[in-house]
Write an enzyme that holds these catalytic residues in place. Structure first.
Site, PDB file in Angstrom:
ATOM      1  N   GLN A 231       0.803  -1.224   0.000  1.00 11.54           N
ATOM      2  CA  GLN A 231       0.000   0.000   0.000  1.00 11.54           C
ATOM      3  C   GLN A 231       0.834   1.272   0.000  1.00 11.54           C
ATOM      4  O   GLN A 231       0.291   2.362  -0.055  1.00 11.54           O
ATOM      5  CB  GLN A 231      -0.927  -0.024   1.222  1.00 11.54           C
ATOM      6  N   ARG A 377      -8.435  -0.994   7.814  1.00 15.18           N
ATOM      7  CA  ARG A 377      -9.452  -0.038   7.336  1.00 15.18           C
ATOM      8  C   ARG A 377      -9.702   1.011   8.422  1.00 15.18           C
ATOM      9  O   ARG A 377     -10.830   1.261   8.842  1.00 15.18           O
ATOM     10  CB  ARG A 377     -10.736  -0.785   6.986  1.00 15.18           C
ATOM     11  N   CYS A 378      -8.605   1.634   8.838  1.00 18.18           N
ATOM     12  CA  CYS A 378      -8.663   2.443  10.052  1.00 18.18           C
ATOM     13  C   CYS A 378      -7.462   3.385  10.065  1.00 18.18           C
ATOM     14  O   CYS A 378      -6.373   2.999   9.700  1.00 18.18           O
ATOM     15  CB  CYS A 378      -8.578   1.472  11.230  1.00 18.18           C
ATOM     16  N   GLU A 749     -12.716   4.057   5.198  1.00 23.84           N
ATOM     17  CA  GLU A 749     -12.739   3.309   6.458  1.00 23.84           C
ATOM     18  C   GLU A 749     -13.974   3.611   7.301  1.00 23.84           C
ATOM     19  O   GLU A 749     -14.229   2.922   8.289  1.00 23.84           O
ATOM     20  CB  GLU A 749     -11.481   3.602   7.261  1.00 23.84           C
TER      21      GLU A 749
END
Ligand code: CDP
Length: 797
Positions: A231, A377-378, A749
């Site tokens: 990522q 996702r945070c 997110e």
């Protein structure tokens, strides 16, 4: 033409295909839905060997010896790499994202089950696996500690005896935010205080594609080509250069398509370092693909927060919050965070409420579990913070006898209070929380649902209504406040418009399925009037994209989106100068209308972008100081995070005989500022709700007393299917971000923040109103709900 065809209006699409923002079908889906994506495991390089990792069967054990003789004798096995070999390369230990060190291959002892012990390099995957089975390791098992609450007990086994001076399992000193004295005062004046011990269990992003790498070191040139779906390709390259001592400009990382990241593909894992070391040693490309068990048991875990919390109110309004957290970081502290924030952004735990005071304490411990945790996702522990505060508001509602919606409505930060500084130091940018809550209530028909619930309870049925309202800070982040490993969290964009008027925009953000190829083209289209299908979005190749910190924590739109907005405007300004020369007028006499500069007061005299581009590369006279061509560069340093928010409501039915929960309705109203592509935003919300339902109802990584991981396959780690997910009822409000160039906030997110508390609150609402049960921890699976109904729910291990 295929590109046009794929964007014909379909269900959910606007009738008119937009030039800029709007509902536009995703360009990239043309290859994904045909099975034509290009993932790491699809790649085969000439002469390539395959690596496989031997993992520890023990959670804690001394390694007495490693004998590779039998493995090396297997035909087709080329090498077996152990910690000793890595020591000679200086690669036995690697730094983590949290300034800890992590063994690449265990040499002295294994510290978690699944830890990497050796790396076999062979002709193919099958021989590599057979080779792994032939390595003889002599272990001396040690007692393990897998419970964060017990890790600090006197006499608990010391996990990090490799660290000089380490006498206990404390991974970090206690980190604090807020003000203790004023919080004590507010609690003393309160008329209701709720107290809960809340666990956010260890869970896992479980992407379809596990981690993997092909490392291709060329001994003749010194060039290292890396194919690896991660990522943050630029940051990884810098880390490899620092760790391996390789020259950064001789490292190239290429990402291809990525089958899901969700934060799990941010860190550098031992398998990557082994693949690189093996390619350097063998002088040929080496591929490593992690199997599912390796992925679930050894990396990417998230959460694992044990939280003691107290929330108080006065006259029906929330006034104070006290939180004391133990963060379980496993055997090596590689939790994702910005340098100045050892507990990530957890202190955003004040939520959406105008509190008088708060005080937050977080300490991290080592346990014999896989290291982490990742920001699944945070944005660095925001999900844990949202879960805590939204569970506590419901706990306060139960203990004080308030309606959970009314309590929230009375306590919200009001629109006129923005920009609003929280008691833990965050400056929220904009919002109208009550309005968004009301939209959700209207979609839900909240009063009707409560009336139905009463009837159900009277009939002996279990029905719950769960509410959650979240605010999160996304878009890390401003250079003045944050960095990762010393790298500023900024992102770049390069834009070139070719003579034909077609454009290429290169990004440092890295899509893992979020639709960047479409939405970033739409940003350029909105700014320049070039149709999105004429704009190619490039990313994922460090040789072809500008430097930046990548995609996680919903930072792509807030940071990279800002860069693309700015670079487009820079190019538009250049185009203005050229248009002025073309139209024989002064730049200040020109006005812009989507796609063209025209002479103010005489729109018939205009220069569209296509003509300007053609002119820019022609032999015709250029404005003074221009060399020709039409391109621009930008690096965006955001002034603040963006603060999206949302109201989620979950309606759940629970089978009174079995405890089986069924989500009947799920309402999600998000405010992420200006929406670039509302269809993509809807898709982000759908996916995130599904993940949140999984976390709330079924996903958990647990361990037995000896440290055996009990959820290392999809037989035991349950992820939701369409059967567990209802049709979602979405709504929106739009409060533009005042400081973002596009007025946009991140969204990816958000649903993973809002869903777990909404679902858990719904389960507890059902259990409380029928049976007086005031708390249970996730996952609310049938067995645990049934146990809770018997008054026996244990926290997850
Ligand atoms: O960093 P990540 O891409 O995961 O998250 P994001 O910035 O929230 O963006 C997710 C997707 O939603 C991207 O394709 C964005 O362009 C899109 N999006 C949008 O269209 N409008 C917004 N206000 C926010 C995101």
């Amino acid at each position: 033409m295929a590109v046009v065809e794929q964007n014909l209006p379909g269900p959910g699409a606007d009738q008119e295909r937009p030039i800029g923002y709007g509902r536009l079908k995703r360009k990239e889906d043309a290859r994904f839905i045909r099975g034509k994506g290009n993932y790491l495991d699809d790649m085969r390089l000439s002469g390539m060997l395959f690596g496989q990792v031997l993992r520890s069967p023990y959670a804690h054990a001394k390694i007495l010896s490693i004998d590779t003789t039998r493995a090396l004798a297997l035909p087709g096995v080329h090498r077996v790499i152990t910690a000793k070999d890595l020591e000679t390369l200086g690669l036995a230990w690697m730094p983590t994202i949290s300034y800890d060190t992590q063994a690449v291959l265990a040499g002295d002892k294994a510290r978690f089950q699944g830890q990497e012990i050796a790396f076999v390099v062979a002709d193919n995957e099958y021989i590599a696996n057979d080779g792994v089975a032939l390595i003889d390791v002599e272990y001396e098992p040690l007692p393990a500690v897998v419970n964060a609450r017990k890790a600090l007990d006197p006499g608990a086994p010391l996990i990090r005896d490799d660290k000089a001076g380490q006498r206990d399992n404390l991974a970090s000193p206690t980190w604090e935010a807020g003000d203790q004295a004023s919080t004590d005062r507010v609690f003393a004046e309160a008329d209701v205080v709720a107290v809960r011990d809340i666990i956010y269990p260890r869970c896992h992003p479980a992407p379809m594609e596990t981690c993997g790498m092909i490392a291709d070191f060329n001994p003749n040139t010194g060039q290292l080509d890396i194919y690896n779906g991660n990522q943050a390709p630029h940051a990884h390259r810098t880390v490899y250069a620092q760790v391996a001592g390789l020259p950064e400009h001789y490292i190239r990382i290429m990402c291809n398509d990525i089958g899901g990241g969700f934060g799990g593909k941010v860190p550098v894992y031992p398998g990557y370092v082994c693949a690189i070391a093996a390619s350097i040693v063998a002088g040929v490309p080496v591929k490593w693909i992690e199997d599912r068990t390796g992925n679930l048991a050894a990396d990417s875990f998230a959460r694992d927060y044990v939280m003691h919390s107290e929330m108080c109110s006065k006259n029906g309004k929330i006034t104070g919050l006290r939180v004391d957290v133990i963060a379980d970081h496993g055997a090596f502290d590689s939790t994702a965070q910005a340098t100045k924030f050892p507990a990530g952004f957890f202190h955003i735990v004040c939520g959406s409420y105008d509190l008088q005071a708060s005080h937050v304490k977080v300490k991290a411990v080592y346990t014999n579990k896989a290291p982490g945790g990742v920001a699944y996702r945070c944005s660095f522990r925001i999900t844990e913070a949202v879960y805590l505060v939204e569970r506590m508001v419901d706990a306060l509602a139960i203990d004080g006898g308030f309606d959970p919606v009314e309590l929230r409505m009375r306590s919200f930060i009001r629109p006129e209070q923005f920009p609003y500084e929280t008691t833990t130091g965050w400056v929220y940018d904009s919002g109208d929380y009550a309005k968004t809550m009301q939209v959700a209530l209207d979609i839900c028909r909240y009063d009707e649902m409560r009336a139905e619930q009463k009837e159900k309870i009277a009939a002996g049925e279990l029905m719950g209504i769960g509410v959650a309202f979240f605010t999160e800070g996304v878009g890390a982040g401003p250079r003045k406040h944050m960095d990762i490993l010393g790298l500023a969290m900024n992102d770049g964009a390069d834009l070139r418009v070719h003579p034909s008027g077609k454009a290429v925009v290169s990004l440092s953000a890295q899509t893992q399925g979020q639709g960047h190829e479409t939405t970033f083209a739409q940003i350029v289209a909105e700014e320049l009037g070039i149709p999105p299908e004429d704009i190619q979005v490039r990313h994922g190749d460090t040789d072809k994209s500008p430097y930046g910190l990548g995609t996680y924590g919903s930072r792509s739109t807030p940071v990279s989106g800002g860069a693309v907005g700015i670079v487009s405007r820079r190019l538009r300004d250049k185009a203005r100068m050229i248009a002025a020369t073309m139209l024989e007028t002064r730049p200040e006499d020109l006005a812009w209308e989507k796609g063209k500069w025209y002479v103010r007061g005489d729109p018939s005299k205009s220069a569209p972008m296509t003509s300007i581009a053609e002119y820019a590369y022609s032999g015709k006279p250029m404005p003074a100081g221009f060399e020709g061509g039409l391109d621009a560069q930008a690096l965006y340093d955001p002034p603040n995070l963006t603060y999206p928010y949302g109201a989620y409501i979950c309606i759940i039915d629970i089978d009174p005989g079995t405890g089986y929960p069924t989500i009947r309705r799920f309402i999600a109203v998000d405010d992420c500022g200006i929406r670039i592509n509302p269809m993509v935003v809807d898709g982000q919300i759908h996916g995130g709700i599904a993940e949140g339902i999984g976390i709330a109802l079924m996903e958990v990584i647990t361990f037995d007393e000896e440290g055996n991981c009990l959820n290392s396959s999809f037989m035991d780690y349950l992820i939701p299917t369409a059967l567990e997910c209802p049709g979602y009822e979405l709504g929106e409000t739009v409060t533009p971000c005042p400081h973002h160039p596009l007025g946009a906030k991140g969204v990816g997110e958000s649903p993973n923040c809002g869903t777990p508390p909404a679902v858990t609150n719904a389960v507890i609402d059902a259990l409380y109103r029928s049976k007086g049960i005031r708390h249970m921890d996730m996952p609310c699976n049938p067995a645990r709900v049934w146990m809770a109904m018997q008054g026996k729910a244990e926290p997850p291990q």
